[in-house]
Design an enzyme around this catalytic site. Structure first.
Site, PDB file in Angstrom:
ATOM      1  N   ALA A  72       0.838  -1.201   0.000  1.00 16.07           N
ATOM      2  CA  ALA A  72       0.000   0.000   0.000  1.00 16.07           C
ATOM      3  C   ALA A  72       0.869   1.245   0.000  1.00 16.07           C
ATOM      4  CB  ALA A  72      -0.921   0.000   1.216  1.00 16.07           C
ATOM      5  N   ASP A  73       0.277   2.317  -0.460  1.00 18.09           N
ATOM      6  CA  ASP A  73       0.919   3.622  -0.393  1.00 18.09           C
ATOM      7  C   ASP A  73      -0.163   4.647  -0.093  1.00 18.09           C
ATOM      8  OD1 ASP A  73       3.518   4.988  -0.685  1.00 18.09           O
ATOM      9  OD2 ASP A  73       2.458   6.136  -2.214  1.00 18.09           O
TER      10      ASP A  73
END
Length: 195
Positions: A72-73
């Site tokens: 994830a970012d």
């Protein structure tokens, strides 16, 4: 609450993302590969955050082809400009002062990748966050706690930074760094987890 039916890897060292998976009762390992986190010229915030999630996940999945990888970012956007993690305390104060009294968007993209199954998908979740008005004195006092220095947009909604938040529209867990409802839905879809 959930159990893993397939090997699961979290491609993130974020303590907040780990805490979310722990709360779900999942067994997983953590593997992190560093990547260059720079936006391409003319790349939109949405495209950037999706690309980052995919690149982080792909870098780990390549070495663990039988496992299901979550990456994830998270970014904060104000006026279509990305506010990443602050460079230092002064940068954090400046970011907070720009956010004061305004709404901004928190975008988290998460990727689910399994090389063996030829699965690679990314999903983007957006949440609007409305900040109360405050001044430089309050921003400096908050930055002095050290809390905002490792967080996109220079605040943590799950900590003292919640004092600045007037309201949110969308997923709370997305603002923290991992949209749980959406992630669980996809992991159930692929039978990676079960109840």
């Amino acid at each position: 609450m959930y159990k893993c039916d397939k090997p699961l890897i979290l491609a993130s060292s974020s303590p907040r993302r780990k805490a979310f998976l722990d709360q779900l009762g999942l067994e997983y390992s953590v593997r992190v590969k560093s990547i260059d986190e720079f936006a391409q010229p003319e790349e939109s915030p949405e495209a950037f955050v999706c690309r980052m999630a995919l690149e982080k996940g792909s870098a780990v999945s390549y070495q663990h082809p039988d496992s299901w990888v979550i990456a994830a970012d998270t970014i904060v956007c104000l006026d279509q400009k990305i506010l990443g993690k602050p460079r230092d305390s002064e940068d954090a104060v400046a970011m907070l002062c720009r956010l004061a009294g305004r709404s901004h968007t928190v975008m988290t993209a998460f990727a689910i990748i399994c090389e063996k199954e030829k699965i690679s998908e990314v999903q983007l979740v957006e949440t609007s966050v409305y900040f109360s008005s405050f001044g430089e004195v309050e921003a400096r006092a908050y930055v002095a706690t050290g809390e905002p220095l490792d967080k996109a947009g220079s605040y943590g909604i799950q900590g003292v930074g919640a004092l600045f938040v007037r309201k949110i529209a969308g997923s709370y867990s997305n603002v923290v760094g991992l949209p749980l409802a959406e992630l669980v839905e996809r992991l159930l879809y692929y039978s990676v987890i079960s109840i």
